[in-house]
Design a protein around this motif. Structure first.
Motif, mmCIF file in Angstrom:
data_model
loop_
_atom_site.group_PDB
_atom_site.id
_atom_site.type_symbol
_atom_site.label_atom_id
_atom_site.label_comp_id
_atom_site.label_asym_id
_atom_site.label_seq_id
_atom_site.Cartn_x
_atom_site.Cartn_y
_atom_site.Cartn_z
ATOM 1 N N SER A 1 0.825 -1.205 -0.001
ATOM 2 C CA SER A 1 0.024 -0.062 -0.022
ATOM 3 C C SER A 1 0.973 1.044 -0.027
ATOM 4 C CB SER A 1 -0.959 0.033 1.260
ATOM 5 O OG SER A 1 -1.905 -0.698 1.199
ATOM 6 N N GLY A 2 0.106 2.249 -0.448
ATOM 7 C CA GLY A 2 0.786 3.742 -0.395
ATOM 8 C C GLY A 2 2.226 3.556 -0.972
ATOM 9 N N TYR B 1 -2.780 2.480 -9.260
ATOM 10 C CA TYR B 1 -3.387 2.188 -8.119
ATOM 11 C C TYR B 1 -2.558 2.487 -6.689
ATOM 12 C CZ TYR B 1 -7.269 0.161 -10.952
ATOM 13 O OH TYR B 1 -8.028 0.312 -11.870
ATOM 14 N N ARG B 2 -1.026 2.572 -7.126
ATOM 15 C CA ARG B 2 -0.250 2.434 -6.166
ATOM 16 C C ARG B 2 -0.589 1.430 -5.081
ATOM 17 N NH1 ARG B 2 -0.931 7.934 -6.098
ATOM 18 N NH2 ARG B 2 -0.930 8.283 -4.011
ATOM 19 N N ASN B 3 -1.195 0.401 -5.323
ATOM 20 C CA ASN B 3 -1.538 -0.724 -4.267
ATOM 21 C C ASN B 3 -1.672 -1.987 -4.997
ATOM 22 O OD1 ASN B 3 -2.970 -0.830 -1.581
ATOM 23 N ND2 ASN B 3 -4.140 -1.929 -2.748
#
Lengths: 328, 328, 319
Positions: free
Chosen positions: A150-151, A237-239
């Motif tokens: 995530s992030g 999505y950077r996820n």
């Protein structure tokens, strides 16, 4: 023969099915524009195109696989594994250039794994990739270990969000991928051989075509395209979550079939795949805009597959239609 | 993971003598079966369960399905019963997912109870709740109205349409909106399944269909990245705010970019701790007090004897100002 | 000579499966002796019932060749269960529930058969289309909500256990497999199915009603999926709109593991039965050892690849 005739096609030249898909797309756009005042906006068009990127790239690879009589039901999870690699590289030092390389490399490697089982092991593609689907899924679980990535840093996102001469990078990449696959298919011996294998593997072997090499390479190409799709996924999505890509394989197969590529092999349409993806996305988007609940979207996909192919099957039986078609 | 791999290998290949360490037979066993493994939320519950197991001197088993499939969940519960695990807690996908085994658990004197997601009227021993469904539903609507005002349109994007706990929260959102904010327009919920991609696609479509939309609620934690991404790429940061039930780690970057205004959640680690504590309590035959002070938890826990609900406490609201204080 | 060699395929797979099954059992015995009781058998059979019914239909469709495959089985299970429960809600007498479920399944299967025969769509394409339609419809018409209201007499059947064997397995799965085995081995229909699977053109030439057989097999696969839907109702006590999720892939795995050739004409239902039991025993074993469930999908997938490769290698050695 079939293959030879198709060689004459231009980059964007179209046959009957492809024209019908284009007309269907336009018709859908017109109907939705009338039905919803919010449909025909530049923002909405961008949304539809943005949501087609991964499926377009994976669809191009799937077109090649189906055209040679193969298939890959594990391709969505391959994208997931490539996305994990990209995410790890990005998370480690945020270096976007290394991340750009990671996707296609992992995609190619997994393409080699799949090809080893299916091509070298001589296992039917649908069953072999079904088995690998399970293995790859476990790999995703184990690599993520229950945590999502995530992030992730925005460096890759910023890199791919730029425009070159006013054209967004994703569009450029898709056009480049399309042209590359088209050239390989229509202007090189590879394409000729691929379609010959699709028509009849036995005959292709007898006429001296390096069947195993061609089939192996095709799985690798599909893997590379999937790796590129993963790059866009992570950039957007950077996820990376555990369920990543779980519905992509069937969606891609549906779009390619809609586009007129035969799953028996030997017949293939790249522009048809592009139109198939766009038609699916246009309908999904438009139906939601006019108030049809999203739960109905799979039903629309299914009806479209049966409708388009069924209609073609019926119309082929009426001599009038064939006559008209011959004249056109 | 490595020892698990060894075990797996032992079963599938039968290296006969890889005998693993003997089980500590005299320790009580408490199990928790989540709805799905491999998502950060349930992982945090597992961590809490492990901490409680250490404090209380019990064995803790964490095992759940890889797809949100009720039969797979049921199979896991049934096998835990067969193993004679004394207390089994389940975050049910649906009340029916434990109905067939309630009787056989009772016959064996096994304490079957729910945690995180309830199956009322199933005969479960107790329900360990993070917060009431009502509290969760109303909090998110109240918090949103504070930010966007009463006169607003709000979209809802959920995960699986079959998840009964998510549907209960949505029901309370709608009830709260109808009762307290007559001008508020809550759109019908849309369902994205488990993938971020579909959530992004649907959120983008929702924003196009309703140009006056002020906020989107991401109900399942797996839909948070998709909703946030859609708001970011549509360039609507500031005019549309996202909100949802996701952990600070998942939402951190979205809260900072402004795509998310806030998220509502409890500490799942504490919930996991409470679950194992409740299991130990049931095994020991101790009843719950109206207010229970538990050494490993921050706050006392209330018990509603009439409904059989053990309540962790009110949900917390995370914003960009306080998100860095949490790590789960 | 050629037929003789072909007959060795299923026998080989069956031996392989039994061997693997023994390995799993022995492995469990070593690692966890406490699992040896009747309860474990009941559990394994209970969770085999639905997969066994669906796998049988899938196996028969593939066996009959013509690129036969039924990707819609999972959707059929969900939709027939939902149709049954919605029927009861609309005032249908609950006594008819079993008939309605099985009939609904048979009709959904018949639609597949018509698409394949009447429209000459490839089975993969036709059933991929109906997979989307059936599973999507089951979710969309219920909005995802479980449909309660299964009559208690049906629950008695669905949750009953006789001599350690779950009643649905005893009264539905075993008879279905026995009948199918009998059909394949000792009737003209069975020979027709093998013949058309082995070489469709010559089957047509010798006058086998290929289209009729194929239509009936797709309907049968649907009816079996409908029966699986009924089992899910009687067992869970409510109709779940996604109960058939993943069954298309699991049944395909069972049929392939069971030694049915994807091109048709080779294999038998005994292998499918053994494969279903192996799959469920394996899952149960892993659960009993408390091995993380993430390994299940990988081990099953690896097993499938392994059996296919073994089959290939043995063929190459022989020829």
């Amino acid at each position: 023969m079939n293959a030879v005739r198709q060689l004459g096609n231009g980059v964007f030249s179209m046959n009957g099915r492809e024209w019908s898909l284009l007309v269907a797309c336009l018709l859908a756009i017109i109907i939705f524009s009338v039905a919803s005042p919010h449909y025909a906006t530049s923002g909405n068009a961008a949304t539809v195109l943005r949501n087609s990127v991964e499926l377009l790239l994976i669809g191009l690879g799937m077109t090649l696989l189906l055209a040679m009589g193969g298939i890959d039901v594990s391709i969505g999870i391959v994208m997931g594994l490539a996305a994990i690699a990209i995410g790890r590289v990005l998370g480690a030092d945020g270096n976007p250039v290394l991340a750009l390389v990671a996707g296609p490399v992992v995609g190619a490697l997994l393409g080699c794994v799949t090809a080893t089982v299916v091509v070298l092991g001589r296992v039917p593609a649908i069953v072999g990739t079904l088995g690998l689907l399970g293995v790859y899924r476990t790999a995703v679980f184990v690599l993520l270990g229950g945590q999502w990535l995530s992030g992730l840093p925005a460096s890759l996102t910023n890199l791919l969000a730029t425009t070159v001469l006013g054209v967004p990078v994703p569009a450029l990449v898709i056009v480049a991928a399309y042209l590359a696959v088209w050239l390989a298919l229509r202007r090189t011996p590879y394409g000729l051989h691929l379609l010959a294998i699709g028509n009849s593997e036995e005959k292709a072997r007898l006429s001296g075509i390096p069947v195993i090499k061609i089939r192996f390479v095709t799985f690798v190409i599909s893997g590379i395209l999937t790796g590129v799709a993963a790059t866009f996924y992570v950039a957007t999505y950077r996820n990376v979550e555990m369920t990543i890509g779980s519905t992509l394989a069937l969606d891609a197969i549906a779009a390619v079939i809609l586009g007129g590529t035969s799953i028996l092999g030997g017949k293939c349409s790249l522009i048809g795949t592009v139109l198939g993806v766009l038609l699916l996305r246009i309908l999904q988007n438009g139906l939601l805009l006019i108030g049809v609940p999203s739960l109905w979207q799979p039903v629309v996909t299914g009806v479209l597959i049966i409708g388009v192919l069924g209609f073609e099957a019926i119309s082929n039986r009426f001599p009038v239609v064939q006559l008209l078609r011959a004249r056109a | 993971m490595l020892s698990q791999f060894k075990k797996a290998l032992a079963v599938s290949v039968l290296s006969l003598v890889v005998a693993t360490a003997a089980h500590a037979a005299d320790k009580h066993k408490v199990a928790f079966v989540p709805q799905l493994i491999g998502i950060p939320y349930f992982n945090a519950m597992e961590a809490g369960g492990n901490r409680a197991a250490k404090d209380l001197g019990v064995d803790f088993i964490y095992s759940g399905p890889v797809d949100t499939n009720p039969v797979d969940q049921l199979q896991i519960v049934q096998n835990l019963i067969d193993q004679g695990v004394e207390a089994i807690s389940v975050s049910v996908l649906d009340a029916s997912s434990i109905a067939p085994v309630v009787e056989s658990a009772k016959a064996k004197g096994i304490k079957l109870f729910t945690s995180d997601s309830d199956a009322p009227d199933s005969g479960r021993a107790v329900y360990v709740a993070q917060a009431t469904d009502e509290g969760l539903g109303t909090t998110i609507v109240d918090e949103l109205v504070k930010r966007v005002g009463e006169d607003a349109t709000i979209g809802i994007v959920s995960g699986e349409a079959t998840a009964s706990n998510l549907n209960a929260w949505i029901g309370f959102m709608q009830k709260e909106a109808a009762a307290k904010y007559p001008k508020l327009k809550l759109l019908a919920p849309q369902f994205a399944g488990g993938t971020a991609e579909r959530a992004a696609q649907i959120s983008g479509d929702l924003m196009a269909a309703n140009p006056d939309i002020k906020a989107i609620i991401a109900v399942a934690s797996s839909t948070c990245p998709g909703v946030a991404q859609a708001i970011e790429t549509a360039g609507k940061i500031g005019s549309v705010i996202g909100a949802g039930y996701c952990s600070p780690n998942t939402a951190r970057s979205y809260l900072k970019s402004g795509a998310f205004g806030f998220t509502v959640l409890w500490d799942p680690e504490q919930l996991g701790y409470l679950t194992v504590w409740a299991g130990k309590q049931l095994i020991d035959g101790k009843s719950f007090e109206a207010e229970n002070k538990i050494a490993g938890l921050d706050k006392p826990v209330t018990y509603d004897a009439a409904k059989g609900i053990l309540l962790l406490g009110p949900p917390a609201v995370f914003t960009k100002d306080n998100v860095d204080k949490f790590n789960f | 000579m050629k037929t003789l060699r072909n007959l060795q395929g299923p026998a080989l797979t069956l031996t392989l499966l039994c061997g693997l099954w023994l390995i799993v059992i022995l492995g469990l015995l070593v690692l966890k002796p406490s699992v040896y009781n009747l309860g474990t058998v009941t559990t394994i059979l209970q969770f085999s019932t639905i997969l066994a019914l669906v796998g049988l239909g899938q196996g028969l469709v593939i066996l009959a060749g013509g690129s036969g495959i039924d990707l819609s089985v999972g959707g059929t299970v969900s939709l027939s269960a939902i149709v049954g429960m919605l029927g009861v809600k609309l005032g249908l007498p609950p006594v008819l529930l079993p008939v309605v479920c099985i009939l609904a399944g048979a009709m959904l299967g018949a639609l597949n058969g018509w698409l394949v025969n009447g429209l000459a769509l490839l089975p993969f394409i036709a059933t991929l289309g109906t997979f989307f339609v059936y599973s999507g419809t089951a979710l969309a018409i219920t909005g995802g909500a479980a449909q309660a209201g299964v009559p208690s007499w049906l629950l008695l059947w669905g949750r009953g256990v006789a001599m350690g064997i779950p009643v649905p397995f005893l009264t539905l799965a075993i008879p279905c497999f026995a009948l199918a085995g009998l059909l394949l081995l000792s009737t003209a229909w069975g020979r027709w199915i093998y013949a058309m699977g082995f070489n469709e053109r010559s089957a047509r030439l010798v006058g086998i009603p290929v289209d009729r057989v194929r239509f009936i097999l797709y309907s049968l696969s649907g009816a079996l999926a409908g029966a699986a839907g009924l089992v899910s109702l009687a067992w869970l006590g409510s109709g779940r709109p996604n109960i058939g999720q993943n069954l298309e892939l699991e049944s395909l795995t069972a049929a392939m593991l069971g030694g049915i050739a994807i091109t048709g004409g080779r294999g038998g239902v005994g292998g499918v039965f053994a494969a279903v039991l192996l799959l469920v025993t394996l899952k149960t074993g892993l659960l009993q050892l408390n091995i993380n469930t993430v390994w299940q999908v990988g081990i099953v997938g690896g097993l499938l690849v392994f059996v296919l490769l073994a089959d290939r290698l043995s063929q190459r050695w022989r020829s």
